[in-house]
Design an enzyme around this catalytic site. Sequence first.
Site, PDB file in Angstrom:
ATOM      1  N   PHE A  59      -0.798  70.820  50.006  1.00  0.00           N
ATOM      2  CA  PHE A  59      -1.997  70.123  49.533  1.00  0.00           C
ATOM      3  C   PHE A  59      -2.492  69.071  50.513  1.00  0.00           C
ATOM      4  O   PHE A  59      -3.498  68.410  50.246  1.00  0.00           O
ATOM      5  CB  PHE A  59      -1.754  69.489  48.154  1.00  0.00           C
ATOM      6  CG  PHE A  59      -0.662  68.435  48.121  1.00  0.00           C
ATOM      7  CD1 PHE A  59      -0.893  67.139  48.557  1.00  0.00           C
ATOM      8  CD2 PHE A  59       0.604  68.749  47.636  1.00  0.00           C
ATOM      9  CE1 PHE A  59       0.096  66.172  48.517  1.00  0.00           C
ATOM     10  CE2 PHE A  59       1.614  67.783  47.583  1.00  0.00           C
ATOM     11  CZ  PHE A  59       1.354  66.491  48.030  1.00  0.00           C
ATOM     12  N   HIS A 117      -4.060  54.761  44.183  1.00  0.00           N
ATOM     13  CA  HIS A 117      -2.744  54.944  44.822  1.00  0.00           C
ATOM     14  C   HIS A 117      -1.892  53.723  44.531  1.00  0.00           C
ATOM     15  O   HIS A 117      -2.395  52.598  44.485  1.00  0.00           O
ATOM     16  CB  HIS A 117      -2.891  55.082  46.341  1.00  0.00           C
ATOM     17  CG  HIS A 117      -1.570  54.921  47.051  1.00  0.00           C
ATOM     18  ND1 HIS A 117      -0.688  55.961  47.220  1.00  0.00           N
ATOM     19  CD2 HIS A 117      -0.951  53.814  47.569  1.00  0.00           C
ATOM     20  CE1 HIS A 117       0.403  55.521  47.825  1.00  0.00           C
ATOM     21  NE2 HIS A 117       0.269  54.225  48.050  1.00  0.00           N
TER      22      HIS A 117
HETATM   23  P1  DAT Z   1       1.440  59.575  43.694  1.00  0.00           P
HETATM   24  O1  DAT Z   1       0.078  59.272  44.276  1.00  0.00           O
HETATM   25  O2  DAT Z   1       1.431  59.510  42.201  1.00  0.00           O
HETATM   26  O3  DAT Z   1       2.540  58.747  44.304  1.00  0.00           O
HETATM   27  P2  DAT Z   1       2.408  61.780  45.333  1.00  0.00           P
HETATM   28  O4  DAT Z   1       2.976  60.736  46.238  1.00  0.00           O
HETATM   29  O5  DAT Z   1       3.323  62.861  44.873  1.00  0.00           O
HETATM   30  O6  DAT Z   1       1.757  61.113  44.029  1.00  0.00           O
HETATM   31  O7  DAT Z   1       1.158  62.491  46.046  1.00  0.00           O
HETATM   32  C1  DAT Z   1       0.236  61.712  46.783  1.00  0.00           C
HETATM   33  C2  DAT Z   1      -1.152  62.174  46.453  1.00  0.00           C
HETATM   34  O8  DAT Z   1      -1.330  63.533  46.886  1.00  0.00           O
HETATM   35  C3  DAT Z   1      -1.476  62.208  44.951  1.00  0.00           C
HETATM   36  O9  DAT Z   1      -1.915  60.964  44.459  1.00  0.00           O
HETATM   37  C4  DAT Z   1      -2.554  63.258  44.885  1.00  0.00           C
HETATM   38  C5  DAT Z   1      -2.167  64.236  45.978  1.00  0.00           C
HETATM   39  N1  DAT Z   1      -1.404  65.360  45.428  1.00  0.00           N
HETATM   40  C6  DAT Z   1      -0.109  65.358  45.035  1.00  0.00           C
HETATM   41  N2  DAT Z   1       0.275  66.564  44.579  1.00  0.00           N
HETATM   42  C7  DAT Z   1      -0.825  67.355  44.680  1.00  0.00           C
HETATM   43  C8  DAT Z   1      -1.097  68.718  44.370  1.00  0.00           C
HETATM   44  N3  DAT Z   1      -0.148  69.519  43.846  1.00  0.00           N
HETATM   45  N4  DAT Z   1      -2.357  69.193  44.608  1.00  0.00           N
HETATM   46  C9  DAT Z   1      -3.307  68.396  45.133  1.00  0.00           C
HETATM   47  N5  DAT Z   1      -3.124  67.098  45.446  1.00  0.00           N
HETATM   48  C10 DAT Z   1      -1.906  66.580  45.224  1.00  0.00           C
HETATM   49 MG    MG Z   2       3.329  58.714  46.175  1.00  0.00          MG
END
Ligand code: DAT
Ligand code: MG
Length: 139
Positions: A59, A117
Amino acid sequence: MALERTFAIVKPDAVKDGHVGEIITAIEQSGMAIRGLKRVQLTPAICKGFYHEHVSKGFYQELEDFMTEGPVVMMCLEGDGAILKWRDLMGATNPANAEGGTLRKRFGANIGRNATHGSDKPESAAFELSYFFNAFELG
Ligand code: DAT
Ligand code: MG
């Protein structure tokens, strides 16, 4: 609880939709202090450094395109247990799974475009704050 600092972003969707004020109000009502704040336009290179943990994921390109599509507002938040407090205020990564009243439920559209974020642990907060803020910008 320990006094902590965490790093927050109002993402391009929420800036464009005019939700900066409501998000700052939610922060102020939570009792956390805003110790730093600025509006910036991220570039792909800056985004890759910030999201280094995610660069190799499927992603990532979608995430970079989104985070660079318009300006963001970034903040340093301080308070007792601020890291978890801000994560709780934001709600789950996917707005569909976020609790009612959380910022991602209120302002996020989907897992990609999720309005805010927040650092997930002390080590991330330290890295992210130093990545974006100079010491003199944090009062
Ligand atoms: P968070 O922002 O809750 O810490 P993360 O660190 O797992 O979540 O991911 C960072 C960002 O990436 C998240 O806010 C949105 C994007 N993201 C995460 N998983 C995704 C997915 N499966 N498809 C699209 N965007 C995604
Ligand atoms: Mg994160």
